[in-house]
Design a protein around this motif. Structure first.
Motif, PDB file in Angstrom:
ATOM      1  N   VAL A  40     -15.425  10.373  20.257  1.00 47.72           N
ATOM      2  CA  VAL A  40     -14.342   9.476  19.839  1.00 47.72           C
ATOM      3  C   VAL A  40     -14.656   8.893  18.463  1.00 47.72           C
ATOM      4  O   VAL A  40     -13.788   8.829  17.581  1.00 47.72           O
ATOM      5  N   HIS A  41     -15.898   8.486  18.272  1.00 42.67           N
ATOM      6  CA  HIS A  41     -16.305   7.924  16.983  1.00 42.67           C
ATOM      7  C   HIS A  41     -16.155   8.968  15.877  1.00 42.67           C
ATOM      8  O   HIS A  41     -15.808   8.634  14.735  1.00 42.67           O
ATOM      9  N   LEU A  42     -16.401  10.220  16.220  1.00 39.86           N
ATOM     10  CA  LEU A  42     -16.258  11.297  15.242  1.00 39.86           C
ATOM     11  C   LEU A  42     -14.814  11.410  14.762  1.00 39.86           C
ATOM     12  O   LEU A  42     -14.567  11.628  13.569  1.00 39.86           O
ATOM     13  N   VAL A  43     -13.862  11.256  15.665  1.00 39.99           N
ATOM     14  CA  VAL A  43     -12.445  11.310  15.284  1.00 39.99           C
ATOM     15  C   VAL A  43     -12.135  10.217  14.264  1.00 39.99           C
ATOM     16  O   VAL A  43     -11.468  10.458  13.249  1.00 39.99           O
ATOM     17  N   ASP A  44     -12.624   9.018  14.521  1.00 42.44           N
ATOM     18  CA  ASP A  44     -12.449   7.889  13.596  1.00 42.44           C
ATOM     19  C   ASP A  44     -13.014   8.226  12.219  1.00 42.44           C
ATOM     20  O   ASP A  44     -12.377   7.993  11.183  1.00 42.44           O
ATOM     21  N   ILE A  45     -14.196   8.804  12.203  1.00 40.98           N
ATOM     22  CA  ILE A  45     -14.882   9.082  10.938  1.00 40.98           C
ATOM     23  C   ILE A  45     -14.215  10.233  10.187  1.00 40.98           C
ATOM     24  O   ILE A  45     -14.051  10.177   8.956  1.00 40.98           O
ATOM     25  N   ILE A  46     -13.799  11.276  10.905  1.00 39.81           N
ATOM     26  CA  ILE A  46     -13.112  12.389  10.241  1.00 39.81           C
ATOM     27  C   ILE A  46     -11.820  11.895   9.599  1.00 39.81           C
ATOM     28  O   ILE A  46     -11.505  12.231   8.451  1.00 39.81           O
ATOM     29  N   TYR A  47     -11.062  11.094  10.330  1.00 42.83           N
ATOM     30  CA  TYR A  47      -9.806  10.569   9.789  1.00 42.83           C
ATOM     31  C   TYR A  47     -10.076   9.774   8.511  1.00 42.83           C
ATOM     32  O   TYR A  47      -9.392   9.952   7.495  1.00 42.83           O
ATOM     33  N   SER A  48     -11.064   8.910   8.551  1.00 42.90           N
ATOM     34  CA  SER A  48     -11.366   8.054   7.400  1.00 42.90           C
ATOM     35  C   SER A  48     -11.797   8.878   6.192  1.00 42.90           C
ATOM     36  O   SER A  48     -11.429   8.576   5.050  1.00 42.90           O
ATOM     37  N   TYR A  49     -12.561   9.921   6.449  1.00 39.86           N
ATOM     38  CA  TYR A  49     -12.990  10.823   5.374  1.00 39.86           C
ATOM     39  C   TYR A  49     -11.772  11.526   4.763  1.00 39.86           C
ATOM     40  O   TYR A  49     -11.630  11.589   3.533  1.00 39.86           O
ATOM     41  N   VAL A  71     -13.407   4.538   2.931  1.00 39.63           N
ATOM     42  CA  VAL A  71     -13.816   5.036   4.250  1.00 39.63           C
ATOM     43  C   VAL A  71     -14.160   3.871   5.170  1.00 39.63           C
ATOM     44  O   VAL A  71     -13.721   3.811   6.324  1.00 39.63           O
ATOM     45  N   LEU A  72     -14.927   2.931   4.653  1.00 37.86           N
ATOM     46  CA  LEU A  72     -15.326   1.779   5.463  1.00 37.86           C
ATOM     47  C   LEU A  72     -14.130   0.901   5.825  1.00 37.86           C
ATOM     48  O   LEU A  72     -14.111   0.275   6.891  1.00 37.86           O
ATOM     49  N   SER A  73     -13.132   0.857   4.947  1.00 38.92           N
ATOM     50  CA  SER A  73     -11.945   0.043   5.219  1.00 38.92           C
ATOM     51  C   SER A  73     -11.085   0.641   6.328  1.00 38.92           C
ATOM     52  O   SER A  73     -10.458  -0.086   7.103  1.00 38.92           O
ATOM     53  N   VAL A  74     -11.058   1.964   6.397  1.00 32.80           N
ATOM     54  CA  VAL A  74     -10.196   2.645   7.367  1.00 32.80           C
ATOM     55  C   VAL A  74     -10.913   2.884   8.691  1.00 32.80           C
ATOM     56  O   VAL A  74     -10.296   2.893   9.757  1.00 32.80           O
ATOM     57  N   SER A  75     -12.224   3.044   8.635  1.00 34.23           N
ATOM     58  CA  SER A  75     -13.011   3.381   9.831  1.00 34.23           C
ATOM     59  C   SER A  75     -13.469   2.142  10.585  1.00 34.23           C
ATOM     60  O   SER A  75     -14.170   1.290  10.035  1.00 34.23           O
ATOM     61  N   CYS A  94      -7.182   3.465  12.955  1.00 36.76           N
ATOM     62  CA  CYS A  94      -7.089   4.120  11.649  1.00 36.76           C
ATOM     63  C   CYS A  94      -5.659   4.080  11.115  1.00 36.76           C
ATOM     64  O   CYS A  94      -5.431   3.823   9.922  1.00 36.76           O
ATOM     65  N   LEU A  95      -4.698   4.328  11.984  1.00 39.85           N
ATOM     66  CA  LEU A  95      -3.298   4.316  11.554  1.00 39.85           C
ATOM     67  C   LEU A  95      -2.841   2.905  11.194  1.00 39.85           C
ATOM     68  O   LEU A  95      -2.031   2.717  10.280  1.00 39.85           O
ATOM     69  N   GLU A  96      -3.380   1.925  11.896  1.00 38.14           N
ATOM     70  CA  GLU A  96      -3.059   0.533  11.563  1.00 38.14           C
ATOM     71  C   GLU A  96      -3.527   0.204  10.154  1.00 38.14           C
ATOM     72  O   GLU A  96      -2.812  -0.453   9.382  1.00 38.14           O
ATOM     73  N   GLN A  97      -4.723   0.670   9.801  1.00 40.00           N
ATOM     74  CA  GLN A  97      -5.222   0.438   8.443  1.00 40.00           C
ATOM     75  C   GLN A  97      -4.394   1.211   7.417  1.00 40.00           C
ATOM     76  O   GLN A  97      -4.125   0.718   6.321  1.00 40.00           O
ATOM     77  N   CYS A  99      -1.305   1.818   7.548  1.00 42.23           N
ATOM     78  CA  CYS A  99      -0.018   1.131   7.369  1.00 42.23           C
ATOM     79  C   CYS A  99      -0.181  -0.298   6.854  1.00 42.23           C
ATOM     80  O   CYS A  99       0.813  -1.021   6.701  1.00 42.23           O
ATOM     81  N   SER A 100      -1.415  -0.711   6.582  1.00 39.39           N
ATOM     82  CA  SER A 100      -1.667  -2.070   6.104  1.00 39.39           C
ATOM     83  C   SER A 100      -1.193  -2.214   4.658  1.00 39.39           C
ATOM     84  O   SER A 100      -1.008  -1.217   3.950  1.00 39.39           O
ATOM     85  N   PRO A 101      -0.992  -3.451   4.201  1.00 41.98           N
ATOM     86  CA  PRO A 101      -0.547  -3.657   2.811  1.00 41.98           C
ATOM     87  C   PRO A 101      -1.452  -2.992   1.779  1.00 41.98           C
ATOM     88  O   PRO A 101      -0.981  -2.564   0.718  1.00 41.98           O
ATOM     89  N   ALA A 102      -2.736  -2.875   2.081  1.00 44.72           N
ATOM     90  CA  ALA A 102      -3.676  -2.302   1.110  1.00 44.72           C
ATOM     91  C   ALA A 102      -3.419  -0.819   0.862  1.00 44.72           C
ATOM     92  O   ALA A 102      -3.691  -0.310  -0.234  1.00 44.72           O
ATOM     93  N   PHE A 103      -2.888  -0.113   1.871  1.00 38.88           N
ATOM     94  CA  PHE A 103      -2.781   1.342   1.756  1.00 38.88           C
ATOM     95  C   PHE A 103      -1.393   1.913   2.044  1.00 38.88           C
ATOM     96  O   PHE A 103      -1.198   3.120   1.918  1.00 38.88           O
TER      97      PHE A 103
END
Length: 203
Positions: A40-49, A71-75, A94-97, A99-103
């Motif tokens: 599960v953590h790998l999915v988070d990290i792949i998405y952020s990358y 990467v750190l902001s999204v993961s 990851c999707l919440e980040q 859609c955040s104002p920053a991104f």
């Protein structure tokens, strides 16, 4: 060459280099039993990358520190010390980040769902995962090196470097773990990610 072969060749040419030296068995790195949620953590990290590469047009070397901080902001795993236990939880964060104002100027939810497709593609390739983690580790290391040569506020620089160092350790451990997993694990994970993407898209 068929279109399918051409696509596979294109994908292969985009895969970054793998480990520079052979990785010993995971048991030599740690005697502790790995978390059952590392997939599960790998999915988070792949998405952020993938997100960082999209933001920097696949050229993270142009701003290694900025790329690593994205990467750190999204993961959740690398940036917040998160421990998501389901693929849905990992992707939702990851999707919440995204859609955040920053991104959100990147394209919001639809852009994020496209990145989930990229995650699924990488999982189906399987062998690319170790190379991806090696490239991510190089990104974080380069970010640390850049920080040493810059002069932000000393306390802020130390804080960022500490965060990057922690992220690098997690990536390093995950490299060892990924190498020892059977290939079918990634296809199964891809199926789960695809199902969760469909669920999120219907919300």
């Amino acid at each position: 060459m068929s279109p399918e072969d051409d696509q596979e060749s294109s994908q292969a040419s985009e895969i970054p280099p793998g480990p520079e030296t052979p990785l010993p068995p995971l048991s030599k790195l740690s005697s502790a039993k790995p978390s059952p949620f590392l997939a599960v953590h790998l999915v988070d990290i792949i998405y952020s990358y993938c997100f960082a590469l999209s933001l920097y047009n696949s050229d993270w070397q142009s701003d290694a520190t900025g790329s690593a901080m994205v990467v750190l902001s999204v993961s959740s795993v690398l940036g917040q010390g998160g421990q998501p236990e389901t693929v849905l939880e990992a992707l939702s964060y990851c999707l919440e980040q995204t859609c955040s104002p920053a991104f959100r100027q990147m394209g919001g939810l639809q852009f994020g769902l496209g990145l989930v497709d990229d995650v699924i593609t990488l999982l189906t390739l399987g062998t690319a995962l170790l190379c991806l983690l090696c490239d991510l580790q190089r990104m974080v290391q380069a970010g640390e090196t850049e920080l040493k040569s810059e002069k932000p506020r000393k306390s802020r620089r130390a804080e960022i470097r500490s965060t990057l160092k922690q992220a690098e350790r997690k990536i390093y451990f995950l490299k060892w773990w990924v190498r020892e997993q059977p290939g079918e694990a990634w296809s199964s994970l891809g199926v789960i990610a695809r199902a969760e993407k469909k669920f999120i898209a219907k919300l």
